[in-house]
Every structure is written in structure tokens, then in C-alpha cells.
Motif scaffolding. Structure first.
Motif, PDB file in Angstrom:
ATOM      1  N   ALA A  61     -66.156  19.723  15.167  1.00 42.94           N
ATOM      2  CA  ALA A  61     -66.999  20.843  14.760  1.00 42.94           C
ATOM      3  C   ALA A  61     -66.189  22.126  14.619  1.00 42.94           C
ATOM      4  O   ALA A  61     -66.351  22.877  13.658  1.00 42.94           O
ATOM      5  CB  ALA A  61     -68.141  21.039  15.761  1.00 42.94           C
ATOM      6  N   ALA A  62     -65.275  22.385  15.553  1.00 43.52           N
ATOM      7  CA  ALA A  62     -64.454  23.598  15.497  1.00 43.52           C
ATOM      8  C   ALA A  62     -63.495  23.550  14.312  1.00 43.52           C
ATOM      9  O   ALA A  62     -63.307  24.549  13.613  1.00 43.52           O
ATOM     10  CB  ALA A  62     -63.684  23.763  16.810  1.00 43.52           C
ATOM     11  N   VAL A  63     -62.882  22.396  14.060  1.00 43.24           N
ATOM     12  CA  VAL A  63     -61.945  22.242  12.937  1.00 43.24           C
ATOM     13  C   VAL A  63     -62.668  22.473  11.614  1.00 43.24           C
ATOM     14  O   VAL A  63     -62.190  23.211  10.747  1.00 43.24           O
ATOM     15  CB  VAL A  63     -61.272  20.855  12.976  1.00 43.24           C
ATOM     16  N   VAL A  64     -63.828  21.864  11.454  1.00 43.42           N
ATOM     17  CA  VAL A  64     -64.597  22.011  10.214  1.00 43.42           C
ATOM     18  C   VAL A  64     -65.042  23.460  10.035  1.00 43.42           C
ATOM     19  O   VAL A  64     -64.948  24.029   8.938  1.00 43.42           O
ATOM     20  CB  VAL A  64     -65.796  21.033  10.197  1.00 43.42           C
ATOM     21  N   GLU A  65     -65.516  24.084  11.115  1.00 44.61           N
ATOM     22  CA  GLU A  65     -65.958  25.477  11.040  1.00 44.61           C
ATOM     23  C   GLU A  65     -64.824  26.375  10.564  1.00 44.61           C
ATOM     24  O   GLU A  65     -64.999  27.219   9.682  1.00 44.61           O
ATOM     25  CB  GLU A  65     -66.459  25.936  12.415  1.00 44.61           C
ATOM     26  N   PRO A 110     -55.478  18.402  14.044  1.00 43.20           N
ATOM     27  CA  PRO A 110     -56.582  19.276  14.434  1.00 43.20           C
ATOM     28  C   PRO A 110     -56.196  20.383  15.424  1.00 43.20           C
ATOM     29  O   PRO A 110     -56.602  21.531  15.240  1.00 43.20           O
ATOM     30  CB  PRO A 110     -57.602  18.321  15.064  1.00 43.20           C
ATOM     31  N   LEU A 111     -55.444  20.072  16.453  1.00 39.84           N
ATOM     32  CA  LEU A 111     -55.111  21.096  17.442  1.00 39.84           C
ATOM     33  C   LEU A 111     -54.226  22.185  16.837  1.00 39.84           C
ATOM     34  O   LEU A 111     -54.439  23.380  17.085  1.00 39.84           O
ATOM     35  CB  LEU A 111     -54.440  20.483  18.675  1.00 39.84           C
ATOM     36  N   THR A 112     -53.258  21.807  16.018  1.00 32.06           N
ATOM     37  CA  THR A 112     -52.409  22.810  15.368  1.00 32.06           C
ATOM     38  C   THR A 112     -53.253  23.714  14.484  1.00 32.06           C
ATOM     39  O   THR A 112     -53.063  24.935  14.470  1.00 32.06           O
ATOM     40  CB  THR A 112     -51.290  22.138  14.552  1.00 32.06           C
ATOM     41  N   TRP A 113     -54.202  23.139  13.744  1.00 30.66           N
ATOM     42  CA  TRP A 113     -55.064  23.959  12.892  1.00 30.66           C
ATOM     43  C   TRP A 113     -55.864  24.952  13.736  1.00 30.66           C
ATOM     44  O   TRP A 113     -55.987  26.124  13.393  1.00 30.66           O
ATOM     45  CB  TRP A 113     -55.998  23.084  12.054  1.00 30.66           C
ATOM     46  N   LEU A 114     -56.413  24.498  14.862  1.00 27.48           N
ATOM     47  CA  LEU A 114     -57.161  25.406  15.731  1.00 27.48           C
ATOM     48  C   LEU A 114     -56.269  26.529  16.252  1.00 27.48           C
ATOM     49  O   LEU A 114     -56.690  27.688  16.299  1.00 27.48           O
ATOM     50  CB  LEU A 114     -57.759  24.648  16.912  1.00 27.48           C
ATOM     51  N   LEU A 115     -55.063  26.199  16.649  1.00 31.23           N
ATOM     52  CA  LEU A 115     -54.147  27.215  17.172  1.00 31.23           C
ATOM     53  C   LEU A 115     -53.760  28.220  16.087  1.00 31.23           C
ATOM     54  O   LEU A 115     -53.694  29.421  16.341  1.00 31.23           O
ATOM     55  CB  LEU A 115     -52.914  26.558  17.774  1.00 31.23           C
ATOM     56  N   LEU A 116     -53.499  27.736  14.876  1.00 29.52           N
ATOM     57  CA  LEU A 116     -53.171  28.634  13.760  1.00 29.52           C
ATOM     58  C   LEU A 116     -54.359  29.532  13.417  1.00 29.52           C
ATOM     59  O   LEU A 116     -54.227  30.751  13.332  1.00 29.52           O
ATOM     60  CB  LEU A 116     -52.791  27.830  12.516  1.00 29.52           C
ATOM     61  N   PRO A 124     -44.889  30.686  10.787  1.00 27.98           N
ATOM     62  CA  PRO A 124     -43.463  30.323  10.795  1.00 27.98           C
ATOM     63  C   PRO A 124     -43.093  29.377  11.943  1.00 27.98           C
ATOM     64  O   PRO A 124     -42.298  28.464  11.748  1.00 27.98           O
ATOM     65  CB  PRO A 124     -42.738  31.665  10.937  1.00 27.98           C
ATOM     66  N   ALA A 125     -43.684  29.580  13.104  1.00 27.47           N
ATOM     67  CA  ALA A 125     -43.383  28.701  14.244  1.00 27.47           C
ATOM     68  C   ALA A 125     -43.891  27.286  13.980  1.00 27.47           C
ATOM     69  O   ALA A 125     -43.208  26.304  14.285  1.00 27.47           O
ATOM     70  CB  ALA A 125     -43.994  29.255  15.523  1.00 27.47           C
ATOM     71  N   ALA A 126     -45.090  27.164  13.402  1.00 27.27           N
ATOM     72  CA  ALA A 126     -45.648  25.843  13.108  1.00 27.27           C
ATOM     73  C   ALA A 126     -44.825  25.109  12.051  1.00 27.27           C
ATOM     74  O   ALA A 126     -44.603  23.905  12.153  1.00 27.27           O
ATOM     75  CB  ALA A 126     -47.100  25.973  12.658  1.00 27.27           C
ATOM     76  N   VAL A 127     -44.355  25.844  11.047  1.00 26.38           N
ATOM     77  CA  VAL A 127     -43.510  25.228  10.012  1.00 26.38           C
ATOM     78  C   VAL A 127     -42.176  24.805  10.622  1.00 26.38           C
ATOM     79  O   VAL A 127     -41.706  23.685  10.404  1.00 26.38           O
ATOM     80  CB  VAL A 127     -43.298  26.197   8.828  1.00 26.38           C
ATOM     81  N   ALA A 128     -41.572  25.679  11.431  1.00 24.60           N
ATOM     82  CA  ALA A 128     -40.273  25.381  12.043  1.00 24.60           C
ATOM     83  C   ALA A 128     -40.350  24.177  12.981  1.00 24.60           C
ATOM     84  O   ALA A 128     -39.411  23.382  13.051  1.00 24.60           O
ATOM     85  CB  ALA A 128     -39.758  26.605  12.804  1.00 24.60           C
ATOM     86  N   ASP A 129     -41.480  24.038  13.688  1.00 19.92           N
ATOM     87  CA  ASP A 129     -41.660  22.915  14.619  1.00 19.92           C
ATOM     88  C   ASP A 129     -42.063  21.625  13.925  1.00 19.92           C
ATOM     89  O   ASP A 129     -42.199  20.595  14.571  1.00 19.92           O
ATOM     90  CB  ASP A 129     -42.735  23.245  15.659  1.00 19.92           C
ATOM     91  N   GLY A 130     -42.317  21.683  12.627  1.00 18.05           N
ATOM     92  CA  GLY A 130     -42.756  20.500  11.903  1.00 18.05           C
ATOM     93  C   GLY A 130     -44.211  20.150  12.150  1.00 18.05           C
ATOM     94  O   GLY A 130     -44.641  19.033  11.869  1.00 18.05           O
ATOM     95  N   ARG A 131     -44.977  21.100  12.653  1.00 20.91           N
ATOM     96  CA  ARG A 131     -46.389  20.843  12.922  1.00 20.91           C
ATOM     97  C   ARG A 131     -47.243  20.996  11.668  1.00 20.91           C
ATOM     98  O   ARG A 131     -48.407  20.626  11.657  1.00 20.91           O
ATOM     99  CB  ARG A 131     -46.889  21.780  14.018  1.00 20.91           C
ATOM    100  N   SER A 142     -50.516  31.954   5.627  1.00 25.47           N
ATOM    101  CA  SER A 142     -50.346  32.919   6.712  1.00 25.47           C
ATOM    102  C   SER A 142     -51.056  34.248   6.445  1.00 25.47           C
ATOM    103  O   SER A 142     -51.503  34.902   7.384  1.00 25.47           O
ATOM    104  CB  SER A 142     -48.878  33.151   7.010  1.00 25.47           C
ATOM    105  N   GLY A 143     -51.202  34.617   5.199  1.00 18.00           N
ATOM    106  CA  GLY A 143     -51.881  35.875   4.873  1.00 18.00           C
ATOM    107  C   GLY A 143     -53.383  35.829   5.126  1.00 18.00           C
ATOM    108  O   GLY A 143     -54.039  36.863   5.149  1.00 18.00           O
ATOM    109  N   TYR A 144     -53.936  34.652   5.324  1.00 17.53           N
ATOM    110  CA  TYR A 144     -55.358  34.493   5.569  1.00 17.53           C
ATOM    111  C   TYR A 144     -55.672  34.224   7.036  1.00 17.53           C
ATOM    112  O   TYR A 144     -56.847  34.086   7.403  1.00 17.53           O
ATOM    113  CB  TYR A 144     -55.932  33.346   4.716  1.00 17.53           C
ATOM    114  N   LEU A 145     -54.647  34.080   7.852  1.00 16.83           N
ATOM    115  CA  LEU A 145     -54.813  33.729   9.263  1.00 16.83           C
ATOM    116  C   LEU A 145     -54.467  34.906  10.156  1.00 16.83           C
ATOM    117  O   LEU A 145     -53.635  35.729   9.772  1.00 16.83           O
ATOM    118  CB  LEU A 145     -53.906  32.537   9.612  1.00 16.83           C
ATOM    119  N   PRO A 146     -55.016  35.013  11.345  1.00 14.13           N
ATOM    120  CA  PRO A 146     -56.009  34.138  11.964  1.00 14.13           C
ATOM    121  C   PRO A 146     -57.400  34.365  11.387  1.00 14.13           C
ATOM    122  O   PRO A 146     -57.684  35.392  10.775  1.00 14.13           O
ATOM    123  CB  PRO A 146     -55.959  34.529  13.450  1.00 14.13           C
TER     124      PRO A 146
END
Length: 148
Positions: A61-65, A110-116, A124-131, A142-146
Motif C-alpha cells: 500500500a505504501a509503495v503504490v501510494e 520496495p524498501l529502496t523506493w520507500l526510502l527514496l 546518488p547514494a542509491a545509484v552508487a550502491d546499485g539499489r 531526483s528532482g521530484y523526490l522526496p
């Protein structure tokens, strides 16, 4: 890796601290109303901050929202966000994609998306970590987040 045990009262307690009068029925796809949806997203993020196990329906539900919020914030069809197995949405203004694999794709768990989307992890950290798997020159969200 040992699987974390889910405490069924944790989500209700997290929601109660956010002022929800009663927890949503996690068996339903999405809670009713924007306030309860916001509280659900915040509660799921709070549980993830504690390294707690998130109940699958609440995670979905959180991911879809949050994916839907991205599509509302950046309407368009030039980038496809994929968060398997829960959701795929098209967003970002620009050339419209109609068939096959889109040229601009963002895919993550899903968890990476929630954190982003929740502002707890930088692009940049998520891209560098391969997430994040990112392809195409328009795929930088990145311009639309968080989102919250």
C-alpha cells in the motif's frame, strides 16, 4: 540472513503515534483518504527506520501510494518507474512511450523506493550502491523526490 519477526501490533502503534484514530485494514489495497494514506506511509517508514519487518500488505500500500504521488507530481509518460512486484507507473513530461520496453526506466525494490520517496536515501547514494537500475537520459527522478 535471519528473517525478522513481524509484530502485528507495531503498525497500529506506529499509526497511533501519528494520530490515526484507528489503523487501516492492511488486507485492503490502500487506506481510504489522503490523511490515512499519509499516516500509513509514515508508519511504514518508521518501522523500516527501526529495521522492523513490514507487513506485506502495508508495504504494498505504501509503495503504490508513493508511486502514484510521483505520477501526480510529474505527469507524463516518458519514464517508467518499476517497483516489482507491486507497481509500475509512467511519469515525467516528455516524449510518450507506447510499445515495448521504454527507453527511460527506473527499477528498484520496495524498501529502496520507500526510502527514496520518503527522503531517507539520496538518489546518488542509491545509484552508487546499485539499489537503482536506471536507464535513459530522462530517468533521473531526483528532482521530484522526496514525495513526503
Amino acid at each position: 540472513m535471519a528473517r525478522r519477526r513481524y509484530d502485528p501490533e507495531r503498525l497500529g502503534a506506529a499509526l497511533a503515534t501519528l494520530g490515526a484514530s484507528e489503523p487501516p485494514d492492511c488486507a485492503s489495497a490502500l487506506p481510504a483518504g489522503p490523511l490515512l494514506a499519509q499516516q500509513l506511509v509514515e508508519a511504514v517508514l518508521a518501522i523500516s527506520d527501526e529495521d522492523g519487518a513490514i507487513p506485506a500488505p502495508a508495504l504494498r500500500a505504501a509503495v503504490v501510494e508513493l508511486a502514484n504521488r510521483l505520477a501526480e507530481r510529474a505527469p507524463g509518460r516518458s519514464v517508467e518507474l518499476r517497483v516489482p512486484p507491486h507497481v509500475a507507473v509512467q511519469a515525467v513530461p516528455g516524449p510518450r512511450h507506447t510499445r515495448g520496453t521504454p527507453p527511460n526506466v527506473v527499477e528498484t525494490d520496495p524498501l529502496t523506493w520507500l526510502l527514496l520517496a520518503g527522503g531517507r536515501l539520496s538518489w546518488p547514494a542509491a545509484v552508487a550502491d546499485g539499489r537503482l537500475v536506471v536507464s535513459g537520459d530522462r530517468a533521473d527522478l531526483s528532482g521530484y523526490l522526496p514525495l513526503i
